[in-house]
Design a protein around this motif. Structure first.
Motif, mmCIF file in Angstrom:
data_model
loop_
_atom_site.group_PDB
_atom_site.id
_atom_site.type_symbol
_atom_site.label_atom_id
_atom_site.label_comp_id
_atom_site.label_asym_id
_atom_site.label_seq_id
_atom_site.Cartn_x
_atom_site.Cartn_y
_atom_site.Cartn_z
ATOM 1 N N UNK A 167 -11.178 30.595 -2.526
ATOM 2 C CA UNK A 167 -12.225 30.738 -2.251
ATOM 3 C C UNK A 167 -12.848 29.499 -1.556
ATOM 4 N N UNK A 168 -13.235 29.606 0.240
ATOM 5 C CA UNK A 168 -13.491 28.791 0.875
ATOM 6 C C UNK A 168 -14.483 27.987 0.916
ATOM 7 N N UNK A 169 -14.935 27.183 0.627
ATOM 8 C CA UNK A 169 -16.940 26.945 0.682
ATOM 9 C C UNK A 169 -16.908 24.958 1.060
ATOM 10 N N UNK A 170 -17.300 25.027 1.900
ATOM 11 C CA UNK A 170 -17.915 23.736 2.849
ATOM 12 C C UNK A 170 -17.730 22.222 1.767
ATOM 13 N N UNK A 171 -19.077 23.117 0.949
ATOM 14 C CA UNK A 171 -19.034 22.222 0.069
ATOM 15 C C UNK A 171 -18.779 22.102 -1.218
ATOM 16 N N UNK A 172 -17.724 22.958 -1.166
ATOM 17 C CA UNK A 172 -16.146 22.542 -2.673
ATOM 18 C C UNK A 172 -15.685 21.659 -1.424
ATOM 19 N N UNK A 173 -15.393 21.574 -0.722
ATOM 20 C CA UNK A 173 -14.041 20.615 0.222
ATOM 21 C C UNK A 173 -15.189 19.383 0.188
ATOM 22 N N UNK A 189 -20.285 20.549 -6.682
ATOM 23 C CA UNK A 189 -20.480 21.779 -4.831
ATOM 24 C C UNK A 189 -21.673 23.086 -5.253
ATOM 25 N N UNK A 190 -21.650 23.153 -6.343
ATOM 26 C CA UNK A 190 -22.673 23.966 -6.188
ATOM 27 C C UNK A 190 -24.321 23.051 -6.386
ATOM 28 N N UNK A 191 -24.424 22.389 -6.322
ATOM 29 C CA UNK A 191 -25.850 20.762 -6.442
ATOM 30 C C UNK A 191 -25.270 20.718 -5.073
ATOM 31 N N UNK A 192 -24.059 20.500 -4.480
ATOM 32 C CA UNK A 192 -24.936 20.385 -3.301
ATOM 33 C C UNK A 192 -25.547 21.197 -2.221
ATOM 34 N N UNK A 193 -24.661 22.818 -2.608
ATOM 35 C CA UNK A 193 -25.331 23.501 -1.315
ATOM 36 C C UNK A 193 -26.369 23.960 -2.051
ATOM 37 N N UNK A 194 -26.937 23.778 -3.336
ATOM 38 C CA UNK A 194 -28.344 23.988 -3.573
ATOM 39 C C UNK A 194 -29.797 23.584 -2.890
ATOM 40 N N UNK A 195 -29.063 21.930 -2.555
ATOM 41 C CA UNK A 195 -29.929 20.910 -2.404
ATOM 42 C C UNK A 195 -29.564 20.736 -0.916
ATOM 43 N N UNK A 246 -23.943 31.946 -4.160
ATOM 44 C CA UNK A 246 -23.044 32.520 -5.468
ATOM 45 C C UNK A 246 -21.666 32.210 -4.940
ATOM 46 N N UNK A 247 -21.120 32.026 -3.770
ATOM 47 C CA UNK A 247 -19.893 31.332 -3.817
ATOM 48 C C UNK A 247 -18.840 30.458 -4.497
ATOM 49 N N UNK A 248 -20.079 28.999 -4.410
ATOM 50 C CA UNK A 248 -20.182 27.877 -5.179
ATOM 51 C C UNK A 248 -20.112 28.018 -6.423
ATOM 52 N N UNK A 249 -21.440 28.993 -6.924
ATOM 53 C CA UNK A 249 -21.602 29.527 -8.272
ATOM 54 C C UNK A 249 -20.263 30.830 -9.066
#
Length: 90
Positions: free
Chosen positions: A1-7, A45-51, A60-63
């Motif tokens: 799964x590709x996520x800029x927040x994960x990276x 990553x989830x925190x960065x996305x939410x922020x 949802x992807x990060x979750x």
């Protein structure tokens, strides 16, 4: 799964680990506890996305990445026992 927040979280985590190794500085208690779950990067990553979005529905992807990691590391069983151990010392 590709996520800029994960990276972004993965890069930050690697930098943090290198800095700690060079300075021999320990992580704070929160970081230690999250790191023990095996899902530090997914959590960040989830925190960065939410922020960034201020809307959990856009994360949802990060979750899903966090949930998958959490389940793979057996953290549902671990949480209850960790909390019991932590509370006995207080």
């Amino acid at each position: 799964m590709d996520s800029k927040y994960y990276q972004e979280a993965l890069e930050d985590y690697k930098e943090q680990q290198q800095e700690q190794a060079q300075t021999k500085e320990e992580a704070d208690l929160w970081d230690k506890r999250i790191n023990k779950t095996g899902c530090y990067v997914e959590n960040m990553a989830l925190q960065l996305c939410h922020a960034d979005t201020n809307d959990w529905r856009q994360c949802m992807k990060e979750m899903a990445l966090f949930r998958k990691c959490w389940d793979q590391h057996g953290n549902n069983q671990r949480v209850g026992t960790v909390d019991l151990v932590d509370n006995k010392g207080k």
